[in-house]
Design an enzyme around this catalytic site. Structure first.
Site: not given
Lengths: 496, 432
Positions: B28, B103, B127
């Site tokens: 990420k 996210s 997330s």
């Protein structure tokens, strides 16, 4: 109260201090970067992701800083918290890498202490409200002008993350002189604790809150009610960096505020900047509204239990106690005891010498001769503390009568300091070994024989004549004879 | 057509051997990678190249894994659909008209689309679990303190953890084995202060081995409070999966946690408050967008932040600043902390009755792209089932429970503090 009703002498001064002290630790408070600031250090080299506040970096508490804080707490007779806990103080400023400062808020590491100061023989306890740990911001260099006129400003983060202790006093000062005495005393204590280096730039930074209150509201013991304090408008004076500066800046503020009030003007509640070079304070911004720092817990730092640290961490004997002990144990007078405890290094040095010789002789040599010569050369005791052996040898030479006091002071000690030579080498090179008796006897006989006029004057009762003859003998012996002995020998010979 | 999974595609080879040798991992884009830009999905950090690796990245490299790129995400982690990214939305590989969740949408999509064997996400309020559920993969949010956050660009630092994503429970657990453990650079992973623990819980744990599918005798508590507002299709799929666990020998009980009705409010107040402080450093001075404007530094900061941050980030910074302000601090921030303490206590009590707790991971099916973005409140309510876990610092896993209308439904299992092994064991039974 109305401002108009008060003349200058009806006003009493009230001052409280916030003192920021850089703690002398090996590494910064939240990272492993060195705190050692080299003079010619390149800007922004003593940094890492943590003290630069790079995205993702996390603080880790340096326990050495907590230890130093616990020492301060003990020295100030303060309550030491059972665990540390940190908050974020949020504000935007270019020297602040994260735009928040990690500090302590509702649970400072130390609270409720005192430090005794003495001004003109009067002793007073100054209350310490709290003392907490925080990180130092970086430093700004304004180019092409001062803070408000510069063309541009450079930021140096080398200082960012240096452990700071903010010591907040109660509004207990009644004069600028007291603040100076307090700060000098505080510095002395911190140096004794071995956690403070006064020579480091920015090691001591002071903000002072000062206001005038009606003198009639001050109790005999100097007590002032909270109500009286709340009614007085105060100014906060920033940018003070020494105890002398504090006295000057606050003396200026006292005059300024008293003048304003006696002319019927109210003192503006505001922040003022001490301009050292001009010797005045200037208005920075009006402090109508309290800044909102939006404090909240710093979750990256779990609390550290320090409940038993106060027991475990020892602090050295503090200056006041040591002074007292020097007077009792070594029979020193107040002045010598005070000189010999001015720094921990001097006191340690003295005790090493006093252990081996007569404490009085040691006191004369350390307090008067050594400190005097060091002072003359702008040197510190720390510059010679590694030469303790040589120095004790010098005192030994004097104590056993191998050299005269005069030569020891004027030739040997100065040679040691100026050329770095060992005392025995200087004695040999300069031929200072104390004259033996035969040599002096011969010189006395010669002086009498060579100076019949002086002998005649002596017998005629002129006191000065013998001094002239002593000088002659001293010259012949290269200064190595003891003038007192020579004087006595001359009189005996002349009176025969 | 591209799914827009990566912000930066770049291969970083790991060590020659190790437990993850031969595996590809997507990371990420809020996890710092030395020499590879780390944007957090924000224009503010479009050019930011970290000079250091996050601890989890160091551990990935040492494990022999090959990093294949930095994945798209909601800006600074603020969103549940990956649509607030400054680099455009990521599409759900299962249905390209839908969001992948967020996210960590890019990370979950990378695994779902086969762009990487494994992925690292981060979970502040769901997330990792949210996109795992929406993309039909497995995602773990570890107990706070199990995995180092050093190098994870903070959104809400008291809530978040780095978490693994994989196509199976065992894969995700194997990645957790690699990244977990004490780190001297993250004080919240150090347990030397704690009387109840003499070693970090990752020591001596084998999370991959725990994925043995054996739930015989395990008590699964279904949190009934979190079924009430959920989509019927989701609830149906969830209940079928729970029945299946019962069939495998698990005891299933109902539990109720009264405090959970306050979880979303508490979460957003705390997360936004922390965000307002964590994101204060992006002022354009040392990194971050520099607008090149001149003048008073305060104005330059304001211009930089106005241009560099997206609407959702600004909204959260403003609300967080408000919640911490004098006069409102007690009303919002302090109250939220009280709710957090209450929620923790409720979970403690629930774990007296059950070994693991179960909920649907998301109360809804993956929304269409653009569908939810206009209504922030709707988006925030989507987090109802995931945020309580972060508030209570607990571990949770999202595992595919089946499909509804051809879309994946995730089942969330919550474990007690550092109870990852039990949680993983139960989750692996869902796969059976």
């Amino acid at each position: 109260m109305t401002a108009k009703a008060l003349s200058q002498r009806d006003l009493a001064t009230v001052i409280g201090l916030e003192v920021h002290v850089q703690l002398e630790t090996d590494t910064k408070i939240f990272c492993g970067c060195s705190t050692d600031a080299a003079e010619d250090e390149e800007p922004n080299t003593r940094t890492c992701p943590v003290c630069l506040g790079l995205p993702g970096a996390l603080p880790v508490l340096n326990e050495g800083a907590v230890e130093a804080a616990v020492k301060v707490g003990k020295a100030l007779n303060a309550t030491v918290a059972e665990h540390t806990r940190f908050h974020r103080k949020n504000y935007y400023y270019p020297d602040l890498p994260k735009n928040f400062q990690i500090t302590q808020y509702d649970a400072p590491i130390c609270a409720e202490g005192t430090l005794e100061v003495s001004v003109e023989g009067e002793r007073r306890d100054i209350g310490i409200e709290r003392a907490h740990l925080e990180e130092d911001p970086g430093s700004l260099q304004h180019k092409g002008g001062s803070i408000d006129t510069a063309d541009y400003t450079l930021v140096n983060y080398n200082r960012a993350g240096t452990p700071l202790m903010e010591i907040v006093t109660k509004p207990d000062f009644r004069s600028p002189q007291e603040t100076r005495a307090f700060l000098a005393k505080l510095e002395e204590v911190l140096e004794y604790l071995g956690i403070f280096d006064a020579t480091r730039d920015g090691s001591l930074r002071i903000d002072a809150n000062i206001s005038m209150v009606p003198a009639e509201n001050v109790g005999d013991d100097g007590a002032i009610s909270d109500e009286t304090l709340a009614e007085a408008n105060r100014t906060e004076v920033k940018n003070i960096s020494s105890h002398k500066g504090a006295e000057k800046a606050l003396a200026y503020e006292v005059t300024r505020q008293k003048n304003a009030i006696s002319r019927g003007r109210a003192v503006e509640q505001e922040t003022r900047h001490w301009d050292e070079s001009r010797g005045i304070t200037v208005s920075m911004r009006s402090k109508e509204e309290e800044k909102d720092y939006r404090y909240f817990r710093e979750a990256d730092l779990p609390p550290l239990e320090v409940a038993d640290w106060k027991e475990k961490i020892a602090i050295p004997e503090l200056p006041d106690a040591r002074r007292e002990r020097f007077r009792e144990e070594y029979g020193l007078d107040a002045e010598s005891a005070s000189k010999l405890t001015s720094t921990k290094e001097v006191a340690d040095f003295y005790e090493d010498v006093a252990e081996q010789f007569d404490p009085d002789l040691a006191a004369t040599w350390v307090a008067d001769n050594l400190l005097g010569e060091l002072n003359y050369r702008d040197m510190q005791i720390t510059d010679v503390s590694h030469r303790l052996d040589e120095f004790t040898r010098l005192v030994e030479l004097v104590a056993e009568g191998s050299i005269t006091t005069k030569n020891a002071e004027e030739v040997v000690l100065r040679g040691m300091l100026d050329d770095g030579d060992a005392p025995d080498d200087i004695v040999d090179r300069e031929g200072l070994g104390a004259a033996d008796d035969d040599e002096v006897v011969t010189a006395v006989a010669e002086a009498i024989e060579e100076n019949p006029d002086a002998v005649e004057d002596y017998h005629a009762g002129e006191g000065g004549a013998v001094n002239f003859l002593v000088g002659q003998v001293m010259q012949k012996t290269g200064g190595s004879a003891d003038p007192g002995d020579v004087n006595q020998m001359l009189r005996e010979k002349l009176d025969e | 057509m591209s799914l827009n999974i990566f912000v930066t595609e770049e291969t970083v080879a790991g060590d020659d051997d190790g437990p993850l040798a031969g595996k590809t991992v997507a990371v990420k884009d809020n996890i710092s990678t030395e020499g590879v830009r780390t944007t957090c999905g924000s224009a503010m950090l479009e050019e930011y190249v970290p000079p250091y690796d996050a601890t989890v990245v160091e551990r990935l490299k040492a494990s022999g894994a090959t990093i294949v790129g930095k994945t798209n995400m909601d800006e600074f982690g603020m969103g549940g659909t990956t649509e607030t990214s400054a680099f455009g939305p990521t599409k759900n590989p299962v249905d390209e008209s839908r969001v992948p969740g967020g996210s960590s949408g890019g990370s979950a999509a990378a695994v779902a689309a086969g762009e990487a064997d494994l992925a690292l996400g981060t979970d502040t309020g769901g997330s990792v679990r949210n996109p795992a559920a929406f993309c039909g993969v497995v995602g773990i949010k570890p107990t706070y303190g199990l995995v180092s956050r050093y190098g994870l660009v903070a959104y809400a630092n008291s809530l978040e953890q780095v978490g693994p994503i994989g196509s199976t429970v065992e894969d995700a657990a194997a990645l957790l084995d690699v990244i977990s453990g004490a780190d001297e650079r993250d004080a919240t992973t150090r347990f030397d202060q704690s009387a109840e623990m003499d070693a970090h819980p990752a020591e001596g744990s084998d999370y991959a081995a725990a994925a043995d599918g054996d739930v015989d005798g395990l008590t699964v508590g279904v949190i009934t409070d979190l079924l009430e507002g959920a989509d019927d299709r989701v609830v149906e799929t969830f209940e079928a999966a729970v029945s299946d666990l019962r069939a495998q020998g698990a005891d299933v009980v109902d539990v109720s946690l009264e405090s959970l009705e306050h979880a979303v409010q508490a979460y957003y107040v705390i997360a936004m408050s922390e965000a307002s402080s964590n994101l204060a450093r992006y002022d354009g001075v040392r990194y971050g967008l520099s607008t090149g404007k001149e003048g008073n530094w305060n104005d330059v900061y304001a211009d930089t932040r106005e241009e560099g941050f997206g609407a959702e980030v600004k909204r959260r910074i403003l609300l967080g600043t408000y919640a911490l302000s004098a006069g409102y601090h007690d009303k919002y921030y302090k109250k939220a902390q009280d709710a957090r303490a209450w929620i923790k206590q409720d979970f403690d009590e629930a774990f007296a009755e059950a070994d693991v707790l179960a909920t649907p991971t998301m109360p809804v099916l993956p929304p269409e792209l653009g569908e939810s973005l206009s209504d922030p409140l709707q988006l925030y309510l989507m987090d109802a089932n995931t945020v309580p876990v972060n508030l209570a610092n607990l571990p949770a896993i999202s595992v595919p429970a089946g499909e509804a209308d051809g879309l994946p439904v995730g089942l969330q299992l919550i474990g007690p503090k550092f109870g990852e092994e039990t949680m993983i064991r139960a989750a692996s039974a869902v796969e059976n």
